[in-house]
Design a protein around this motif. Structure first.
Motif, short mmCIF file in Angstrom:
data_model
loop_
_atom_site.label_atom_id
_atom_site.label_comp_id
_atom_site.label_asym_id
_atom_site.label_seq_id
_atom_site.Cartn_x
_atom_site.Cartn_y
_atom_site.Cartn_z
N LEU A 210 7.41 -9.11 8.35
CA LEU A 210 6.82 -7.82 8.03
C LEU A 210 7.73 -6.64 8.39
O LEU A 210 7.29 -5.61 8.92
CB LEU A 210 5.46 -7.67 8.72
CG LEU A 210 4.38 -8.62 8.19
CD1 LEU A 210 3.06 -8.36 8.87
CD2 LEU A 210 4.21 -8.50 6.69
N ASN A 211 9.02 -6.82 8.10
CA ASN A 211 9.90 -5.67 8.15
C ASN A 211 9.58 -4.75 6.98
O ASN A 211 8.83 -5.10 6.06
CB ASN A 211 11.37 -6.13 8.03
CG ASN A 211 11.81 -6.94 9.24
OD1 ASN A 211 11.34 -6.70 10.34
ND2 ASN A 211 12.69 -7.89 9.01
N HIS A 212 10.17 -3.55 6.99
CA HIS A 212 10.06 -2.69 5.81
C HIS A 212 11.12 -3.13 4.82
O HIS A 212 12.31 -3.08 5.10
CB HIS A 212 10.25 -1.21 6.18
CG HIS A 212 10.04 -0.30 5.01
ND1 HIS A 212 8.87 0.39 4.81
CD2 HIS A 212 10.85 0.01 3.95
CE1 HIS A 212 8.97 1.10 3.69
NE2 HIS A 212 10.15 0.88 3.16
N ARG B 185 1.50 -0.97 4.49
CA ARG B 185 1.37 -0.46 3.13
C ARG B 185 2.68 -0.65 2.39
O ARG B 185 3.76 -0.73 2.99
CB ARG B 185 0.96 1.01 3.13
CG ARG B 185 2.01 1.98 3.69
CD ARG B 185 2.81 2.59 2.58
NE ARG B 185 3.72 3.61 3.05
CZ ARG B 185 4.98 3.39 3.35
NH1 ARG B 185 5.47 2.15 3.31
NH2 ARG B 185 5.79 4.37 3.71
N SER B 186 2.57 -0.76 1.08
CA SER B 186 3.76 -0.84 0.23
C SER B 186 3.55 0.06 -0.99
O SER B 186 2.42 0.26 -1.45
CB SER B 186 4.02 -2.28 -0.24
OG SER B 186 4.44 -3.09 0.84
N TRP B 187 4.66 0.60 -1.48
CA TRP B 187 4.65 1.37 -2.73
C TRP B 187 5.14 0.47 -3.85
O TRP B 187 6.20 -0.16 -3.74
CB TRP B 187 5.55 2.60 -2.60
CG TRP B 187 4.88 3.73 -1.88
CD1 TRP B 187 4.93 4.02 -0.56
CD2 TRP B 187 4.04 4.73 -2.49
NE1 TRP B 187 4.17 5.13 -0.28
CE2 TRP B 187 3.61 5.59 -1.45
CE3 TRP B 187 3.60 4.97 -3.79
CZ2 TRP B 187 2.78 6.68 -1.68
CZ3 TRP B 187 2.76 6.06 -4.02
CH2 TRP B 187 2.36 6.90 -2.97
N ILE C 208 -1.08 -14.51 1.66
CA ILE C 208 -1.27 -13.50 0.62
C ILE C 208 -2.11 -12.37 1.20
O ILE C 208 -3.22 -12.61 1.70
CB ILE C 208 -1.99 -14.08 -0.61
CG1 ILE C 208 -1.33 -15.39 -1.07
CG2 ILE C 208 -2.01 -13.05 -1.74
CD1 ILE C 208 0.08 -15.25 -1.56
N PRO C 209 -1.62 -11.13 1.18
CA PRO C 209 -2.40 -10.03 1.75
C PRO C 209 -3.74 -9.85 1.06
O PRO C 209 -3.90 -10.15 -0.13
CB PRO C 209 -1.50 -8.80 1.52
CG PRO C 209 -0.13 -9.33 1.32
CD PRO C 209 -0.31 -10.66 0.67
N SER D 161 3.63 -4.34 3.51
CA SER D 161 2.46 -5.14 3.20
C SER D 161 2.83 -6.01 2.02
O SER D 161 2.89 -5.55 0.88
CB SER D 161 1.26 -4.24 2.85
OG SER D 161 0.10 -5.04 2.71
N ALA D 162 3.12 -7.27 2.29
CA ALA D 162 3.70 -8.13 1.28
C ALA D 162 3.32 -9.58 1.56
O ALA D 162 3.04 -9.96 2.70
CB ALA D 162 5.23 -8.00 1.27
#
Length: 427
Positions: free
Chosen positions: A10-12, A55-57, A175-176, A264-265
């Motif tokens: 869960l790195n960016h 969160r992810s974009w 899976i989130p 978030s992946a």
């Protein structure tokens, strides 16, 4: 099939399938490149502390708002959540879930065995799946919980909105909550286990006195690189929402994210990379040393759910009862076997693809034969090999479903494995 991954728990991450798809310096620019749409995918509250915020974009060809009304999905009665009427204190064990006749995919091949809580209060759901057909123009979205998938038979190709992952037996995938995905089977029929996590997202456990290294290492977790599907076709989206399944149709593939960045992946992990910790002197460490991932609760040290494995390992403790000892504890334990034989149940009955449940404070441990063998053993260093078992462990009672109790797989002689212990002879 070659797929690329980014490593680290869960790195960016930042990933783009087409160079230039990700904007520089802005999350939601007025005009994203190539006419893409910027969409934020959040699996924590916006105001969650930075260390907890996920969160992810996503930069996609169409926004996910483009769909009609969801309608109830029929044909998924086996996913009914437990209602408490079938829950007992008895120790339970099941034969493996048989493969279905005909073409059945992952969505229709899932069946619920038990669980506790729900999407609004935390807890877990426990499902098994047995399926013969890959999903194609279909996607699944679980809005109730994060999904930890443990394949037992048959390799999986999991396509998610953020990329693809190949997940053979011996690996896990997470899976989130809320993310769309599909499962394809690259080796024919497939079977496995699922923990649906309604609580805090899975994370690595703290190591405490173990120190900086050991158990699962962050660098061994792999997140997929961006991949997209430009496909105009009728797709069904099946959503699990508030314990029920719903369906709607869209006219394109939902896997159209060209680039993304965030933490978030989905991710996968090879269980063979787990660095097992154990005694090198005497006594038996607690099974918590086998924790891969944990979902913490509001009570420190008492998990909403722990995912624990029992992998190949050396046993070297002196004057020590080496199998899992007899115990009663506050946690409820649902076990599965991926391959081989579990060292506390060597007399048969606990087969790969099967399962067992020992609810809180009900005594369990090795069977009669395994106990006698362990107590008489010449304790030389010994390697437990060619085995992989696991456990979903929860602080709450795991309630059984009607299918679990009446679906024809429950063994009616499980208690017999603990019958016939000789009485201790006092002086």
């Amino acid at each position: 099939m070659t797929m690329s991954y980014q490593t680290g728990f869960l790195n960016h991450f930042a990933s783009e399938a087409v160079p230039g798809a990700l904007p520089e310096g802005r999350n939601s620019p007025q005009k994203p490149a190539f006419g893409l749409y910027a969409e934020q995918f959040s699996t924590s509250a916006f105001t969650a502390p930075r260390a907890e915020n996920r969160r992810s974009w996503l930069y996609r060809m169409r926004p996910t708002t483009e769909h009609g009304a969801f309608k109830p999905y029929s044909g998924a009665e086996r996913l009914a959540a437990p209602d408490g009427t079938h829950t007992t204190p008895n120790r339970l064990r099941w034969n493996p879930l048989p493969m279905p006749d005909g073409e059945v995919d992952f969505v229709d091949g899932m069946v619920t065995y038990g669980g506790n809580g729900g999407p609004s209060e935390g807890g877990i759901g426990i499902h098994l799946y047995a399926a013969t057909a890959s999903m194609d123009a279909r996607a699944f979205q679980n809005s109730d919980g994060e999904m930890l998938i443990v394949p037992q038979q048959g390799a999986l190709l999991i396509t998610t909105e953020l990329g693809r992952m190949d997940v053979p037996p011996g690996h896990i995938a997470v899976i989130p909550k809320g993310m769309r995905f599909r499962l394809e089977f690259t080796e024919g029929a497939a079977r496995g286990y699922i923990c649906e996590n309604f609580g805090a997202p899975f994370r690595l456990p703290d190591l405490g006195p173990i120190g900086a290294n050991g158990l699962a290492n962050p660098r061994d977790f792999e997140t997929p690189a961006a991949w997209f599907e430009d496909r105009d076709d009728n797709f069904e989206v099946v959503q699990k929402f508030n314990g029920k399944l719903w369906t709607t149709m869209i006219d394109h593939s939902p896997f159209d994210v060209v680039g993304w960045h965030g933490n978030s992946a989905p991710y996968r992990y090879d269980l063979a990379r787990f660095n097992t910790i154990g005694t090198v002197s005497f006594d038996h460490p607690d099974p918590s040393i086998f924790t891969v991932l944990t979902s913490p609760s509001d009570t420190p040290g008492t998990a909403n759910c722990d995912f624990v494995i029992f992998p190949p390992r050396w046993m070297v403790g002196e004057d020590t009862f080496r199998p899992p000892w007899f115990h009663r504890n506050v946690m409820s334990e649902f076990m599965g076997l991926i391959h081989g034989e579990y060292d506390a149940k060597e007399g048969g009955g606990f087969a790969p693809g099967g399962a067992s449940l020992h609810n809180q404070f009900n005594g369990h441990g090795p069977d009669v034969d395994s106990t006698a063998k362990a107590m008489a053993a010449d304790l030389k260093p010994h390697k437990i090999d060619n085995t992989l078992a696991f456990m979903f462990e929860s602080r709450a009672i795991i309630q059984s479903t009607d299918f679990a109790m009446n679906g024809g797989l429950l063994q009616d002689d499980y208690d017999a494995c603990w019958s016939g212990f000789p009485k201790a002879r006092l002086p």
